[in-house]
Design a protein around this motif. Structure first.
Motif, PDB file in Angstrom:
ATOM      1  N   PRO A 321      30.546  47.285  41.974  1.00  0.00           N
ATOM      2  CA  PRO A 321      31.470  46.259  41.476  1.00  0.00           C
ATOM      3  C   PRO A 321      31.254  44.893  42.131  1.00  0.00           C
ATOM      4  O   PRO A 321      31.564  43.868  41.536  1.00  0.00           O
ATOM      5  N   ARG A 322      30.701  44.884  43.366  1.00  0.00           N
ATOM      6  CA  ARG A 322      30.529  43.612  44.070  1.00  0.00           C
ATOM      7  C   ARG A 322      29.141  43.017  43.892  1.00  0.00           C
ATOM      8  O   ARG A 322      28.773  42.095  44.616  1.00  0.00           O
ATOM      9  N   GLY A 323      28.374  43.538  42.967  1.00  0.00           N
ATOM     10  CA  GLY A 323      27.044  42.995  42.757  1.00  0.00           C
ATOM     11  C   GLY A 323      27.055  41.802  41.832  1.00  0.00           C
ATOM     12  O   GLY A 323      26.214  41.661  40.955  1.00  0.00           O
ATOM     13  N   ARG A 324      27.994  40.917  41.977  1.00  0.00           N
ATOM     14  CA  ARG A 324      28.067  39.745  41.100  1.00  0.00           C
ATOM     15  C   ARG A 324      28.773  38.613  41.827  1.00  0.00           C
ATOM     16  O   ARG A 324      29.567  38.842  42.733  1.00  0.00           O
ATOM     17  N   PRO A 326      31.471  35.874  41.070  1.00  0.00           N
ATOM     18  CA  PRO A 326      32.449  35.694  39.987  1.00  0.00           C
ATOM     19  C   PRO A 326      32.319  34.347  39.287  1.00  0.00           C
ATOM     20  O   PRO A 326      32.717  34.209  38.142  1.00  0.00           O
ATOM     21  N   VAL A 335      36.265  37.589  45.377  1.00  0.00           N
ATOM     22  CA  VAL A 335      37.677  37.571  45.750  1.00  0.00           C
ATOM     23  C   VAL A 335      38.128  39.018  45.935  1.00  0.00           C
ATOM     24  O   VAL A 335      37.830  39.861  45.105  1.00  0.00           O
ATOM     25  N   ASN A 336      38.803  39.288  47.020  1.00  0.00           N
ATOM     26  CA  ASN A 336      39.291  40.642  47.252  1.00  0.00           C
ATOM     27  C   ASN A 336      40.654  40.854  46.621  1.00  0.00           C
ATOM     28  O   ASN A 336      41.007  41.973  46.246  1.00  0.00           O
ATOM     29  N   THR A 338      43.439  38.462  44.164  1.00  0.00           N
ATOM     30  CA  THR A 338      43.737  37.173  43.549  1.00  0.00           C
ATOM     31  C   THR A 338      45.159  36.731  43.891  1.00  0.00           C
ATOM     32  O   THR A 338      46.001  37.542  44.312  1.00  0.00           O
TER      33      THR A 338
END
Lengths: 487, 173
Positions: A321-324, A326, A335-336, A338
């Motif tokens: 999920p964190r391979g981008r 935003p 962002v962990n 919002t």
């Protein structure tokens, strides 16, 4: 096929793997096959033995009876293991790899717990009793420390999955071997293996689910992952102490020499019963199995490290999920949580927002323009999450130690930072005096040359070198300097 | 000591070591027993072992056996001398290796690939989850295509090499 096949022995014309090398003493080809009751290993002294042997312990009559009452299918299962590459050498190579690497995962996991600050009572789980590493104040230097420890923990934990699976594959015949035990010692040892295998699988599964946001398990991740790790550690230490001599001996086996598949044959029958009774033809050499395992580990590494990298390489974490990134702009990093998720209303962060500093009965209120009027400091610092991702950004703001001085806080005061956020596990965080005093510890107002975005903590957030991301409190409302740090 | 060894089946330190291990595990079990979710933790702990040993392992072993049986058909015998004489290299590992890799990747990134964490992810980050299943399928396709390409190369280079070392290599990673 005969129901009771002949044991593989010298009569078997199958080509060997060139195992007649220096380690030939580790096992002789004439040894009886697994399952044959023979009291081998009559070493000079009983203490030489590395574990339970194949003799029946007391009461021998019972153990023998258990052995004789073979359940239907026991022989079929024993003969069904066909891979000729299974054996002590392959198991030991995989075991040696895990022996070196798994402690790194365990230690970095404990370091992550310490980074959360057990001395400030904010490490999860809390109140762990005596079963804990010696706690120390997590340093603010080097700034990449937490990025390294948590990145190693998560990445190595993922990369080792194929090695663990291969190791389990190599020993699985033992699970179905009959008799299941010949002594109380073996019963206990097998129970400890349940803790060992359960421990590594439980840790892997909960960890993988956590980094991918899938909280299917319905229990507290921190508690389960922490105590599961201790169960695993206890079982691992036990297993290593019992098996280490056997591993070292077995490593003298076939070796890493290139052996064509067609000439790959089984190792001599071993006392552990890892070698197949009725091996089939090899379809892959031992080197091939190790290359496949290593290749699988490399593939997982390639698909995982991206979440700890910045720039275009982040996208290589294709399936995480964190391979981008935003967004594209200065605030376009992950962002962990919002502002919307944290329940921050825009009016709370507007003109009316004030930062309240407290120390020893004194109170100072500052609005954002007052903060911007103070000496600004800029630092490139990583922000790293326990879920394994991290990113490095350029932050600008007021040094925390300047704020401490402004309100007249003691030199060794701990800072307790409160957020506008009303709910959530991390709406407040404590910082050690060492963290407050670091020259790069900031109440950041800007990032990469622009104001913080709402999701990154506007109007102000904490950023401290080597501090876990969740403790870099966003939407800061107040900072209380109190007490004297533990030292 | 010798008597204990004979009755117990191993040296005394073996017993002490295991008792220590169970003491730690037992202490943890007692400590967690008060948690309302303790039962679920135990279930996942034991369930992980059962699923690996009695579901995952038999599943991949059976698939591998079926694969070997299928590929052995039309070939005199896998890995035997006749196979080595045949002109076609064994395709077994060229199917096995990408299949294992794709399966492993699926297993490790399963929550993302199946979107099991999408709700939490969107709530936390405000981002739409990406369709990772399509990516996994694409990656699987690439793995199989690369493996097939290596197979074709091996096949082309095979003639004239005799019963050479090319028979049934491990293939690409």
């Amino acid at each position: 096929m005969p129901a009771t096949p002949p044991p593989p022995g010298p009569a078997d014309p199958r080509p060997e793997t060139g195992y007649a090398g220096p380690g030939a003493a580790a096992g002789d080809a004439g040894r009886p096959a697994a399952g044959t009751d023979a009291a081998e290993q009559t070493g000079p002294d009983a203490a030489e033995q590395t574990g339970p042997d194949r003799r029946y312990a007391a009461p021998a009559r019972w153990w023998r009876a258990l052995d004789r009452h073979r359940p239907p299918g026991a022989d079929a299962v024993a003969d069904a293991w066909r891979s000729p590459v299974r054996g002590p050498w392959l198991t030991s190579v995989l075991g040696a790899v895990l022996l070196v690497t798994l402690p790194v995962v365990l230690v970095t996991g404990l370091l992550d717990w310490i980074a959360y600050g057990p001395r400030l009572d904010q490490a999860f789980p809390r109140g762990v009793g005596w079963l804990r590493p010696p706690a120390f104040d997590w340093p603010a230097r080097p700034a990449w420390l937490f990025r390294l420890t948590q990145g190693l923990h998560v990445t190595l934990g993922i990369v080792l999955v194929p090695v663990v699976l291969a190791k389990l594959w190599s020993v699985l015949p033992k699970l179905f071997a009959w008799p299941p035990a010949r002594s109380v010692a073996q019963v206990l040892e097998r129970l400890s293996l349940l803790l060992l295998v359960g421990g590594i699988l439980f840790e892997t599964v909960t960890g993988l689910l956590n980094v991918q946001y899938a909280y299917l398990f319905g229990f507290d991740f921190y508690t389960a992952h922490w105590y599961g790790a201790w169960v695993f550690t206890a079982a691992l230490v036990t297993h290593v102490v019992i098996k280490l001599p056997r591993m070292v001996a077995a490593l003298r086996g076939p070796g890493f020499r290139r052996t064509p598949v067609a000439r790959t044959g089984p190792e001599p029958a071993d006392s552990d019963g890892l070698v197949a009774r009725r091996p089939g033809p090899a379809t892959m050499s031992r080197r091939g199995v190790l290359a496949l395992t290593g290749g699988a580990a490399a593939l997982l590494a390639a698909l995982t490290v991206g979440q700890s990298l910045d720039g275009p390489l982040r996208r290589t974490a294709l399936l995480l999920p964190r391979g981008r990134q935003p967004g594209d702009g200065p605030n376009g990093f992950p962002v962990n949580r919002t502002a919307a998720a944290a329940g921050i209303r825009p009016e709370e962060t507007g003109q009316g927002w004030r930062l309240t500093l407290r120390a020893g009965g004194r109170t100072v209120d500052l609005d954002r323009s007052a903060l911007l009027a103070m000496a600004q400091h800029t630092a490139r610092l990583p922000i790293s999450c326990v879920e394994g991702w991290s990113t490095s950004q350029v932050w600008t703001g007021v040094r925390l130690r300047d704020l401490a001085t402004l309100v007249g806080a003691a030199e060794r005061a701990v800072a307790r930072v409160g957020s506008l956020e009303r709910t959530g596990l991390f709406r407040q965080a404590a910082l050690t005096a060492g963290q407050v005093r670091d020259p790069d510890s900031l109440l950041a107002l800007r990032v990469n040359g622009v104001d913080l975005s709402p999701d990154h903590g506007f109007p102000a957030r904490v950023i401290v070198p080597a501090l876990p991301g969740v403790h870099c409190t966003k939407w800061v409302r107040e900072i209380t300097f109190a007490g004297v740090d533990g030292g | 000591m010798v008597e204990l060894r004979r009755r117990y089946g191993a040296a005394p330190w073996h017993l002490l070591l295991l008792l220590g291990c169970f003491a730690v595990a037992g202490w943890i079990a007692l400590r967690l027993a008060g948690e309302p979710t303790a039962g679920r933790m135990l279930l996942w702990f034991l369930g992980a072992v059962v699923v690996h040993d009695l579901v995952l392992f038999p599943a991949y072993a059976l698939v591998d056996r079926a694969l070997r049986a299928t590929l052995a058909r039309g070939r005199p015998s896998t890995g035997g001398p006749a196979a080595r004489r045949s002109r076609r290299p064994s395709a077994l590992n060229h199917v096995r290796v990408p299949a294992l890799a794709a399966g492993l990747v699926f297993l490790v990134y399963l929550p993302g690939v199946l979107g099991l964490g999408d709700g939490t992810y969107s709530a936390a980050t405000g981002l739409q989850p990406r369709p990772l299943l399509a990516r996994w399928l694409a990656l699987t396709g690439v793995l199989f295509a690369a493996s097939a390409a290596v197979y074709v190369l091996r096949w082309l280079r095979q003639p004239g090499r005799g019963a050479g070392p090319a028979a049934g290599g491990p293939g690409p990673r």
